[in-house]
Design a protein around this motif. Structure first.
Motif, PDB file in Angstrom:
ATOM      1  N   VAL A   1      89.200  35.957  44.357  1.00 17.02           N
ATOM      2  CA  VAL A   1      89.102  37.411  44.289  1.00 17.02           C
ATOM      3  C   VAL A   1      90.486  37.993  44.558  1.00 17.02           C
ATOM      4  N   LEU A   2      90.975  38.820  43.627  1.00 15.06           N
ATOM      5  CA  LEU A   2      92.305  39.412  43.759  1.00 15.06           C
ATOM      6  C   LEU A   2      92.193  40.915  43.986  1.00 15.06           C
ATOM      7  N   THR A   3      93.026  41.431  44.870  1.00 13.98           N
ATOM      8  CA  THR A   3      93.069  42.865  45.140  1.00 13.98           C
ATOM      9  C   THR A   3      94.526  43.328  45.123  1.00 13.98           C
TER      10      THR A   3
ATOM     11  N   HIS B   1      83.779  40.532  47.509  1.00 17.89           N
ATOM     12  CA  HIS B   1      84.450  41.223  46.423  1.00 17.89           C
ATOM     13  C   HIS B   1      85.775  41.749  46.919  1.00 17.89           C
ATOM     14  N   GLY B   2      86.609  42.179  45.976  1.00 15.68           N
ATOM     15  CA  GLY B   2      87.900  42.733  46.341  1.00 15.68           C
ATOM     16  C   GLY B   2      87.723  43.970  47.175  1.00 15.68           C
ATOM     17  N   GLY B   3      88.412  44.049  48.289  1.00 19.76           N
ATOM     18  CA  GLY B   3      88.271  45.190  49.174  1.00 19.76           C
ATOM     19  C   GLY B   3      89.129  46.352  48.726  1.00 19.76           C
TER      20      GLY B   3
ATOM     21  N   ALA C   1      89.339  33.709  48.465  1.00 17.81           N
ATOM     22  CA  ALA C   1      88.595  32.741  47.655  1.00 17.81           C
ATOM     23  C   ALA C   1      87.338  32.305  48.381  1.00 17.81           C
ATOM     24  N   HIS C   2      86.326  31.924  47.599  1.00 18.75           N
ATOM     25  CA  HIS C   2      85.103  31.408  48.209  1.00 18.75           C
ATOM     26  C   HIS C   2      84.470  30.372  47.280  1.00 18.75           C
TER      27      HIS C   2
END
Length: 345
Positions: free
Chosen positions: A77-79, A326-328, A317-318
């Motif tokens: 997950v990228l933010t 999810h991306g915060g 990552a998970h």
């Protein structure tokens, strides 16, 4: 919290009276891993189920994405939570060359920078050009984008700006002033990734403009030396979490008098920007704060106290057995909805 071993782990249980309802996962163990490669290895081995809070870098996230693409064993997950930029030195005791104080030169540097190419090189092919120090998560970002002054990659325009500032290409294609003195500047970056790679790309791009750039990499042992990061002569690669307005406020200038503690390392000072920043930090009215932020960042896009480069994504990552991450928002990549995480089976 059931158990806390400092530097090792925290063991915790779900809180029945949590305001949003009892979390789905009953037991949580937070393990501290200082080495991103160790975090990746633990994920791949199934020893941990998630990596958050900068446990892995963008580079490790890219590696994990490729390894998991075919197996479906996990997700990265990228933010977009930080802006990479160039901080310009304005403090008269340190600035060299003084040409960087000329707005035309700063505009030329930005227009001579292929920021799309730079971000793609740093982000595994992704293009994430930044025109300011605030990010897409901000509720006012669309309105801000409509008023910002933006600088496209344009070498011809950059050359014209340098000529207007008194620098033309002489022997060997190097920029020189009317007296024939070549123009050169120092670019500083931290040794931690992606600093050295960014500096190399920027130096190559500016060489096409005719600018000679000396790269100075700050050793890891000196990265926390506030004098080292505040007394650079010309430009330093830096990053900012959102919002980025403190990086340009005179109240945040790092000086010897305040033990170099301010976040405005370049010493930029402008009364109009400060007036707007004062509203940002003091007003209780959200609309007033947002409008002041928009005006301040618009002002900064005209005056260029900093040169924005691109957005850097934080990675979390998970494994596939864990769902709900999810991306915060802003600087938070994952923890804002931890109570909603759940097991797939």
């Amino acid at each position: 919290i059931d158990r806390w071993e400092p530097g090792a782990f925290i063991q915790a249980s779900a809180f029945d009276n949590y305001v949003a309802g009892r979390p789905s996962i009953a037991q949580l163990k937070l393990v501290f891993l200082a080495d991103p490669n160790a975090a990746v290895a633990a994920l791949l081995a199934g020893d941990v189920d998630a990596a958050v809070d900068s446990a892995i870098s963008f580079e490790q996230g890219a590696v994990l994405s490729k390894q998991w693409a075919s197996s479906g064993a996990g997700e990265v997950v990228l933010t977009q939570s930080q802006a990479r930029f160039l901080q310009v030195q304005f403090k008269s005791d340190y600035v060299n060359p003084r040409a960087v104080l000329d707005l035309r030169v700063r505009k030329a540097l930005l227009e001579a920078t292929d920021r799309a190419g730079l971000s793609a090189a740093m982000l595994d092919g992704q293009v994430a050009v930044a025109d300011t120090l605030d990010g897409p998560q901000e509720p006012y970002f669309a309105e801000l984008g409509n008023v910002l002054t933006k600088y496209a990659y344009n070498l011809a325009d950059a050359q014209a700006l340098m000529a207007a500032a008194g620098f033309t290409r002489g022997a060997g294609g190097r920029l020189a002033d009317a007296a024939g003195q070549p123009l050169s500047l120092e670019l500083r970056a931290f040794t931690t990734s992606p600093g050295p790679s960014e500096a190399a790309v920027l130096a190559d791009q500016w060489k096409v403009l005719g600018l000679e750039t000396t790269i100075h990499i700050i050793p890891a042992a000196q990265e926390q030396d506030l004098v080292q990061v505040s007394t650079y002569p010309a430009l330093r690669i830096e990053q900012s979490v959102f919002p980025g307005t403190p990086k340009m406020a005179s109240s945040q200038i790092a000086t010897e008098a305040n033990r170099w503690a301010g976040s405005n390392r370049g010493g930029y000072r402008n009364p109009e920007f400060d007036r707007l920043y004062d509203v940002v930090v003091r007003s209780f009215d959200r609309t007033a704060r947002d409008q002041a932020t928009i005006q301040a960042l618009k002002f900064a896009s005209d005056d260029l106290p900093i040169l924005p480069l691109y957005y850097l994504s934080l990675a979390a990552a998970h494994t596939a057995t864990l769902e709900g991450m999810h991306g915060g928002s802003s600087n938070d990549t994952a923890w804002d909805n931890v109570s909603q995480w759940h097991w797939t089976s």
